[in-house]
Write a protein that holds these residues in place. Structure first.
Motif, short mmCIF file in Angstrom:
data_model
loop_
_atom_site.label_atom_id
_atom_site.label_comp_id
_atom_site.label_asym_id
_atom_site.label_seq_id
_atom_site.Cartn_x
_atom_site.Cartn_y
_atom_site.Cartn_z
N GLY A 1 0.81 -1.21 0.00
CA GLY A 1 0.00 0.00 0.00
C GLY A 1 0.84 1.25 0.00
O GLY A 1 2.02 1.22 0.32
N PRO A 2 0.24 2.40 -0.34
CA PRO A 2 0.97 3.67 -0.31
C PRO A 2 1.31 4.07 1.13
O PRO A 2 0.57 3.73 2.05
N GLU A 3 2.42 4.78 1.28
CA GLU A 3 2.77 5.29 2.62
C GLU A 3 1.82 6.43 2.98
O GLU A 3 1.46 7.22 2.12
N THR A 4 1.43 6.47 4.25
CA THR A 4 0.49 7.52 4.64
C THR A 4 0.68 7.89 6.11
O THR A 4 1.10 7.07 6.92
N ASP A 5 0.35 9.16 6.43
CA ASP A 5 0.37 9.62 7.82
C ASP A 5 -1.02 9.97 8.29
O ASP A 5 -1.21 10.63 9.31
N LEU A 6 -2.04 9.56 7.52
CA LEU A 6 -3.36 10.09 7.84
C LEU A 6 -3.85 9.63 9.21
O LEU A 6 -3.52 8.55 9.68
N ALA A 7 -4.63 10.51 9.85
CA ALA A 7 -5.20 10.21 11.17
C ALA A 7 -6.72 10.10 11.01
O ALA A 7 -7.35 11.02 10.50
N PHE A 8 -7.28 8.99 11.47
CA PHE A 8 -8.74 8.86 11.41
C PHE A 8 -9.37 9.78 12.46
O PHE A 8 -8.85 9.91 13.57
N PRO A 9 -10.50 10.40 12.11
CA PRO A 9 -11.11 11.35 13.07
C PRO A 9 -11.75 10.60 14.26
O PRO A 9 -12.32 9.53 14.07
N SER A 10 -11.68 11.21 15.45
CA SER A 10 -12.22 10.53 16.64
C SER A 10 -13.63 11.00 16.98
O SER A 10 -14.13 10.74 18.07
#
Lengths: 445, 459
Positions: A80-89
């Protein structure tokens, strides 16, 4: 959903489950007759995981599959692509919100049939010899998104959709029209669409000659759909970030004519793209992208918003291409929810009356097949009408219209209509008034 | 699953009911240049119930088989709500059968991991890009569907089927000055990973062809004698003629029906067109169609005369003809409709050299074939062409389209080669009402054919 998250968390750092349950009831008319009453009762689940900084994904439509879903998502994270995304809480159940109408949910099969029959009737009363396909559908969607950061959002949505395909055989020729109206609320859109089909075909019996040269061209809402594609690309945050969009680094500049104001508006009542959250659980909001000609911003999903350093604008939708709707086996990427162009100050009739010599474009052949990044297009008019001395005098045939979408929106805008109806097309969702352009090159072929 | 379906059917009071449950594993891999855009493995599981009551259809698709009795009721009540209709079904034999997927274990695509598949297609992508600095981009994609179906009807038919479809394509995109050109090659299999690996042999071809093509000259529009290669001729016969043979396209269109009369002349005596699902291991092959009707082979044009058309049980009954086993659906979300399977122009007697002979000013048109067809009119873009001058092949030509009226154009086919070749990838799209069913696995085939008097335009 909790069990999927728990199982995925054992093998990945972060996880997110998207689930949609859908009930739909379409009535299909072929050859003007009711052919089938259909139904859909579906439940689809998508799983995203982030494992060692890489994004993995899988989906299933089996209502109770868990282990296989997690295995496949983890496997795909290896490439998969590298990512820093943060899922919203965020935790919020919006329930039956602004995109829900109890009147649509309560429609019976008989109501749906009656709407289809009314459309067929309107068209065949005016043109007994046409071949009509029609479809009317009501849908109920329940969307729920849960992630490993504690986030859990959900909402319900209704859809009322009508479709018409009308084929009119003329003595030595044929005219074909395809149109769709999709709304979240119960409206008279199906009847209006059928009335509009009659209005269109009234102009089809005579072919009016067109001279090659520059003339005034009016795009109806339906006609403009092919030209909208470059705007999707231009305002896409991912393409802007990668500097592939023509609008890259131009915030604050006059990119189009001051008559043009364009918003991504998921709050406008009735539009099918309206929703309280996007498909990543990010709250949506009205965003002005172009304000009286000046570029104000782009639209982003979580991943691209993170890469561009601006955050998501609530535009992460699971859609695989411009030409398809929602798809469970697509990853979210930046898409508009509903593009809404602000209306102008002339009625459609006033626009027609103001034109001494011009063309109305109602449908383009090969819409979307131009160069969508730089905006160049050259297309045949599939359905269009000639205006002479303020009146429609017939249809045009074998005529091409060419130009550059960004150029004409900047330099050739004459006026916009005050009427603005929601339109849903192959390319997604937008609401756009009629737009008239001066000095557009047309060629009789 | 069979007994679950039979039990659900036994509870129904509809005139006719059928149930399908399918389980599909889908692999999708996509490279854009050297970048891996997609590598995923998903599952699509679900089914439908279709019920006929008083001549009207009710249809319900679902994902949860545990609620099957409820969905049978829902399909039935929809059929009743639709009122009295005129739909009847042509009789077909009752079939009880289980089809198994037999693949040599060492050559089974399912035994190759997602990782190894990604690695192979990544190598394809890099090989194309590294072939020349003129090649600015490449595209490589692969899709593999393994599908199990259980199907049962109230007439007693009960079938289990298991199939595999692997297919992909590669393209090389070249640029020289302001000329950007693209060349494509497809590949596919029904049972062999080796067949997919062998696609590497096409890499040199697409690279060589795209380098030729960026140096090609734009076409000069006009009427030409053309030779179509098997790939473009296959697309042509599928798109321009095959769709007209789907019975549901003519039943509601009296004008078209009057043109599509059995026995009407459509071509010269040596011209034959067929469609059928009963070929071994082709992309459009199957043992039973999606109404449980055994696949057949149908002459659409025989010795130049219209000889048949493609039917579902419903269209066969309404036209008083015999079902051909062409009812197909892309998945459980849709009712089966009239579709093609393996459509092809049958081989003829002519050699390529014989076709060249006597052409003073013509074109040898190769590949491509995207375009529009609409009830008799067609416009196709071709990938490329070569000039034919006085019977000899000359330089490359780019950016051309072919257009015309199919009824006139078929009659202009004056020579048919012996080198039949079928596509191994790609799919067919068809809309009924608002919904498009795409992509359906079909093959399109033809030998080289020669057509007089074709209108060629630029792009």
């Amino acid at each position: 959903m909790e069990r999927i998250i728990a199982l995925a968390k054992k093998r990945a750092q972060k996880a997110e489950v998207f689930r949609i349950q859908k009930e739909a009831s379409p009535a299909c008319f072929l050859g003007g007759k009711l052919n089938a009453l259909e139904g859909e009762n579906s439940i689809s689940t998508g799983l995203r995981v982030i494992s060692n900084g890489r994004l993995g994904f899988s989906s299933t439509t089996h209502p109770r599959e868990i282990d296989g879903l997690v295995d496949r998502a983890i496997e795909s994270a290896r490439f998969g692509p590298e990512t820093d995304l943060a899922f919203p809480s965020l935790i919020r159940n919006a329930g039956k919100c602004g995109c829900y109408d109890a009147k649509v949910e309560k429609l019976t099969l008989q109501d749906i049939i009656a709407t289809g029959e009314e459309m067929v009737d309107i068209v065949t009363r005016a043109f007994p010899d046409v071949n009509i396909e029609a479809e009317v559908s009501r849908e109920l969607h329940q969307v729920s998104i849960m992630n490993s950061e504690g986030g859990h959002v959900s909402y319900e949505k209704t859809i009322h959709q009508s479709f018409l395909n009308v084929l009119l055989m003329l003595p030595s020729d044929r005219a074909e029209l395809e149109d769709t109206r999709t709304t979240t609320h119960l409206t008279d859109a199906p009847k209006k669409m059928a009335d509009m089909a009659v209005w269109r075909f009234r102009h089809c019996h005579r072919v009016a000659p067109v001279k090659t040269g520059k003339t005034t061209v009016v795009f109806t809402s339906l006609g403009f759909r092919g030209l909208f594609v470059p705007l999707f690309y231009g305002l896409n945050g991912e393409l802007a970030h990668r500097k592939l969009s023509l609008m890259t680094d131009r915030i604050g500049e006059n990119v189009v004519h001051p008559f043009i104001t364009l918003a991504d508006d998921p709050t406008m009542p009735g539009l099918p793209g309206s929703c309280p959250f996007d498909d990543e659980g990010v709250p949506t909001s009205r965003k002005i992208l172009i304000d009286r000609g000046v570029l104000r911003g782009y639209f982003y999903d979580l991943d691209t918003g993170c890469k561009a350093g601006v955050g998501s604008t609530g535009n992460g939708f699971k859609k695989s291409s411009l030409y398809t709707g929602f798809s469970i086996d697509s990853l979210p990427s930046p898409w508009p929810s509903s593009f809404v162009m602000s209306p102008g100050n002339l009625s459609r009739d006033e626009i027609i009356r103001s034109i001494d010599d011009g063309i109305i474009v109602d449908d383009l052949m090969g819409a979307g097949q131009g160069n969508n990044l730089n905006g160049e297009f050259s297309m045949s008019i599939a359905l269009g009408y000639k205006i002479e001395k303020g009146e429609i005098v017939g249809r045009v045939k074998d005529v091409m219209v060419a130009g550059n979408v960004f150029d004409i929106l900047k330099n050739n805008v004459r006026c916009l209509s005050q009427e603005l109806y929601p339109e849903d097309t192959l390319f997604g969702r937008y609401a756009v008034p009629w737009i008239a352009f001066d000095a557009m090159p047309v060629a009789a072929t | 699953m069979k007994s679950l379906l039979k039990r659900a059917i036994s509870g129904s009071t509809a005139d006719f009911v059928e149930i399908r449950v399918e389980d599909t594993r889908k692999i999708g891999i996509n490279f854009s240049g050297k970048d891996l855009k997609k590598a995923q493995n998903t599952r699509d599981y679900g089914g439908y119930v279709r019920a006929l009551v008083n001549g009207s259809w009710g249809f319900v698709s679902f994902n949860d088989p545990d609620r099957l009795p409820e969905f049978v009721q829902a399909a039935e009540s929809r059929a009743r709500a639709a009122g009295k209709g005129d739909i009847t079904l042509a009789p077909v034999p009752v079939v009880e059968d289980t089809q198994t997927l037999e693949i040599d274990e060492k050559d089974d695509p399912r035994n190759v991991s997602l990782e190894d598949k990604v690695e192979l297609f990544g190598r394809f992508a890099r090989a194309i890009l590294d072939a020349s600095p003129t090649i600015i981009s490449s595209g490589v994609n692969y899709r593999e569907d393994e599908r199990r179906i259980t199907f049962a009807t109230s007439e007693g038919t009960c079938i289990e089927d298991h199939g595999l479809w692997g297919a992909g394509g590669m393209s090389a995109i070249g640029r020289k000055n302001n000329v950007v050109q693209s060349v494509y090659a497809g590949f596919g299999t029904r049972n062999s990973w080796e067949e997919i690996r062998r696609a590497r042999e096409s890499i040199d071809d697409v690279c060589r062809d795209v380098l030729d093509l960026v140096d090609a000259t734009p076409v000069e529009g006009g009427r030409y004698t053309v030779i179509l290669d098997p790939r473009l001729a296959g697309v042509f016969i599928h798109e321009a003629f095959g769709h007209l043979s789907e019975a549901d396209n003519v039943t509601d269109n009296p004008k078209l029906l009057s043109q599509m009369q059995i026995g009407a002349r459509f071509g010269q005596d040596h011209f034959n067109v067929l469609d059928g699902g009963n070929l071994a291991m082709e992309r459009g092959s199957f043992t039973y169609d999606d109404e449980g009707v055994p696949s057949t082979m149908t002459y659409l044009i025989r010795e130049g005369l219209l000889a048949g058309r493609l039917h579902t049980r419903e269209t066969a009954a309404s036209m008083g003809e015999i079902p051909t086993g062409n009812a197909r659906t892309i998945n459980y979300r849709f009712s089966p409709i009239c579709r093609m399977s393996n459509t092809f122009i049958a081989p003829g007697p002519h050699s390529f050299d014989a076709m060249l002979e006597g052409i003073t000013n013509g074109l040898y048109v190769v590949g491509g074939g995207s375009g529009n067809t609409s009830k008799g009119l067609f416009t196709f873009s071709a990938e490329r062409a070569r000039v034919i001058k006085n019977g000899k092949l000359g330089g490359w030509i780019r950016d051309l389209t072919l257009s015309g009226n199919v009824f006139e154009t078929l009659k202009e086919i004056d020579m048919v080669g012996s080198d039949l070749n079928r596509s191994r990838s790609g799919g067919c799209g068809k809309s009924v009402g608002a919904r498009m069913q795409f992509p359906l696995s079909v093959s399109m085939g033809s030998p080289h054919i020669r057509i007089q008097n074709v209108l060629i335009g630029g792009r």
